[in-house]
Design an enzyme around this catalytic site. Structure first.
Site, PDB file in Angstrom:
ATOM      1  CG  HIS A   1      -0.113   5.775   2.339  1.00  0.00           C
ATOM      2  ND1 HIS A   1      -1.338   5.157   2.354  1.00  0.00           N
ATOM      3  CD2 HIS A   1       0.560   5.312   3.419  1.00  0.00           C
ATOM      4  CE1 HIS A   1      -1.410   4.364   3.408  1.00  0.00           C
ATOM      5  NE2 HIS A   1      -0.268   4.445   4.073  1.00  0.00           N
TER       6      HIS A   1
ATOM      7  CG  HIS B   1      -0.137   0.076   2.498  1.00  0.00           C
ATOM      8  ND1 HIS B   1       0.475  -1.034   3.041  1.00  0.00           N
ATOM      9  CD2 HIS B   1       0.182   1.120   3.301  1.00  0.00           C
ATOM     10  CE1 HIS B   1       1.124  -0.670   4.135  1.00  0.00           C
ATOM     11  NE2 HIS B   1       0.967   0.632   4.310  1.00  0.00           N
TER      12      HIS B   1
END
Length: 149
Positions: free
Chosen positions: A72, A57
């Site tokens: 992110h 992620h």
């Protein structure tokens, strides 16, 4: 100067609009964010450098000036434990701006109840060291997000 480009295509929204107080308050660092297009896509390296941190992620690339840039992919997506994300590089790899890093699907993230918004943060930077910060408008992957001196 480091030029930081968008890892994803979408709409630039600025850090203040990120639905997470850690990012919106710039506690991780200054930068901006992109609300990605809702289709399967590949997040790309925002700078030339070395992958120093790599999770499904999120990833950090450090350039030759020592600037670390965090990408992110979505908010609270760590909770997916990698499901729906495919790593295309390894920690320690050298990448060029625009090289594929992670394959993912922002629509799948949203369908699971999480925000697909992607903060792009200058780690250990000051707000004063960034310029040309994109906080609105459509951006292509590889388009300028900010400059870092």
């Amino acid at each position: 100067m480091t030029t930081v480009t968008s890892p994803v295509a979408g709409r630039s929204i600025g850090l203040a609009a990120v639905p997470d107080p850690v990012f919106s308050g710039a506690m991780v660092g200054p930068g901006t964010a992109v609300d990605p297009v809702r289709e399967p896509s590949v997040a790309v390296a925002p700078v030339d450098g070395i992958i120093v941190s790599l999770h499904p992620h999120a990833f950090v690339v450090v350039d030759d000036e020592g600037h670390g840039v965090l990408t992110h992919l979505g908010i609270d997506t760590v909770q997916f434990n990698g499901e729906g994300f495919e790593l295309l590089v390894s920690k320690g790899d050298t990448v060029r701006r625009g090289d594929p890093v992670v394959r993912w699907d922002p629509a799948q993230v949203e369908a699971a109840g999480k925000s697909p918004v992607c903060p792009v943060v200058a780690l250990e930077a000051t707000a004063e060291s960034l310029s040309d910060i994109s906080e609105s408008g459509d951006v292509a992957a590889g388009a300028l997000l900010f400059s870092w001196t």
